[in-house]
Write an enzyme that holds these catalytic residues in place. Sequence first.
Site, PDB file in Angstrom:
ATOM      1  N   SER A   1      98.066  57.418  67.835  1.00 26.71           N
ATOM      2  CA  SER A   1      96.775  57.931  67.361  1.00 26.71           C
ATOM      3  C   SER A   1      95.677  56.879  67.549  1.00 26.71           C
ATOM      4  O   SER A   1      94.622  57.151  68.133  1.00 26.71           O
ATOM      5  CB  SER A   1      96.921  58.308  65.878  1.00 26.71           C
ATOM      6  OG  SER A   1      95.681  58.420  65.244  1.00 26.71           O
TER       7      SER A   1
ATOM      8  N   HIS B   1      89.391  47.994  65.590  1.00 29.26           N
ATOM      9  CA  HIS B   1      89.863  49.134  64.799  1.00 29.26           C
ATOM     10  C   HIS B   1      90.722  48.635  63.647  1.00 29.26           C
ATOM     11  O   HIS B   1      91.524  47.730  63.814  1.00 29.26           O
ATOM     12  CB  HIS B   1      90.703  50.060  65.696  1.00 29.26           C
ATOM     13  CG  HIS B   1      91.022  51.371  65.059  1.00 29.26           C
ATOM     14  ND1 HIS B   1      90.199  52.470  65.180  1.00 29.26           N
ATOM     15  CD2 HIS B   1      92.049  51.763  64.275  1.00 29.26           C
ATOM     16  CE1 HIS B   1      90.715  53.481  64.503  1.00 29.26           C
ATOM     17  NE2 HIS B   1      91.849  53.072  63.946  1.00 29.26           N
TER      18      HIS B   1
HETATM   19  N1  URA Z   1      94.193  55.509  61.754  1.00 28.39           N
HETATM   20  C1  URA Z   1      94.227  56.352  62.812  1.00 28.39           C
HETATM   21  O1  URA Z   1      93.273  56.466  63.561  1.00 28.39           O
HETATM   22  N2  URA Z   1      95.359  57.077  62.998  1.00 28.39           N
HETATM   23  C2  URA Z   1      96.433  57.006  62.203  1.00 28.39           C
HETATM   24  O2  URA Z   1      97.406  57.669  62.440  1.00 28.39           O
HETATM   25  C3  URA Z   1      96.369  56.123  61.091  1.00 28.39           C
HETATM   26  C4  URA Z   1      95.239  55.364  60.900  1.00 28.39           C
END
Ligand code: URA
Length: 425
Positions: free
Chosen positions: A183, A82
Amino acid sequence: MRAVDLIQKKRDGHALSKEEIDWLLEGYVDGSVPDYQMAALAMAIYFKGMDTREISDLTMAMVASGDQVDLSTIPSIKVDKHSTGGVGDKVTLILAPLVASFGVSVAKMSGRGLGHTGGTLDKLESIKGFQVEIPEADFIQQVQEIGVSVIGQSDQLVKADKLLYALRDVTATVDIIPLIASSVMSKKIAAGADAILLDVTVGQGAFMKTIEEARELATTMVNLGKAVGRETVAVVTDMSQPLGRAIGNRLELLEAIEILRGQGRSDITNFVSELGQMLLALAGVEKSLEEVRSHLENGLALAKFEEMVVAQGGDLEDLYRPVQVQEVYEVKAPVSGYITELPALYYGLFAMKLGAGRAVKTDPLDFETGLVFEKKVGDRVEVGQVLARIYANSEIPKVMLEEFLENVKIGKEEVEIQEIIEIVR
Ligand code: URA
């Protein structure tokens, strides 16, 4: 409990208990805690922060707000990756098939672009027929059969993040460590992979503007992953200039193919190979950098990418089609020297204005438009040489072209660049 009391508690700098966090998140998802109270809470967190225990409780409350993907029927170690967001970031398009070409399963749920940052799903959808919304069972079967799949996140996964992220986006509460960490990590934990590589971008084009902030975000996320038994490593990477040469959906796809063929710029090729090496190591597969890079040169990674495209309904002929635009503008160097700055945020927004990105979630995209840099920071350029090409489907005003050039800084001294700034384990 009353939301107003919990907002006040956080506003006054106190830690929220696990029960309070669970209550707030459950209420937010079922609608009993309204947007305006969640927005006030997000702003209170923005100013007062959260301690490690609160961030962990928030993350797990987010995970519990939706379904979790069960990848246990795939026997090998499953890896995921990610990025916290960037300009020109086509890494997943290369890294996923590269790692899968070594027999390591990559089960990846990606997102769409917003504002100056791009999204992997949009880049994949620039291939005719490519499906990113496929049922979870088919996603798992594809990973079992060919070792790689990249799809959109299901609506049922981390429901609280879907709501909260949209709210943060319009209340200036995105760029804060507890909310970014929870998040990102709630989505990674719910998506089910055993090992996670996090790319924490830093610089002018990223949420984290300083190395210290990026390091703190990276450490927070690595600890969250490890606490729930996921092998997690983070790299802090430079996002002061765009990544690679291209910005724009199809242009980035074409650059990804160039790299998958072993014909990309050496800086981004090395960068992706290093990430590949780390992701493979997380799955227990130790390879030298040369061995990883060899799969970009011998066609194995590209063949895996083609397999994924076919499996997800994409048209192989369309995959290699050049962009179709009305105008291509060449931007030429006004002086000789070394490129010292190419501000990522500015060029990300420029590409967005060409239609390559969305200002708001509902904006339609033009997959074909964008930018390709012939020179990047650190490169030597001679007066009159092409610095960049702009691919547009509308006429670009002269003032915009002048501003484009003004943002390219050319100096006398060569500057050093470093894609991976730090590794956090
Ligand atoms: N990417 C995400 O998935 N969440 C965030 O808060 C910032 C970047």
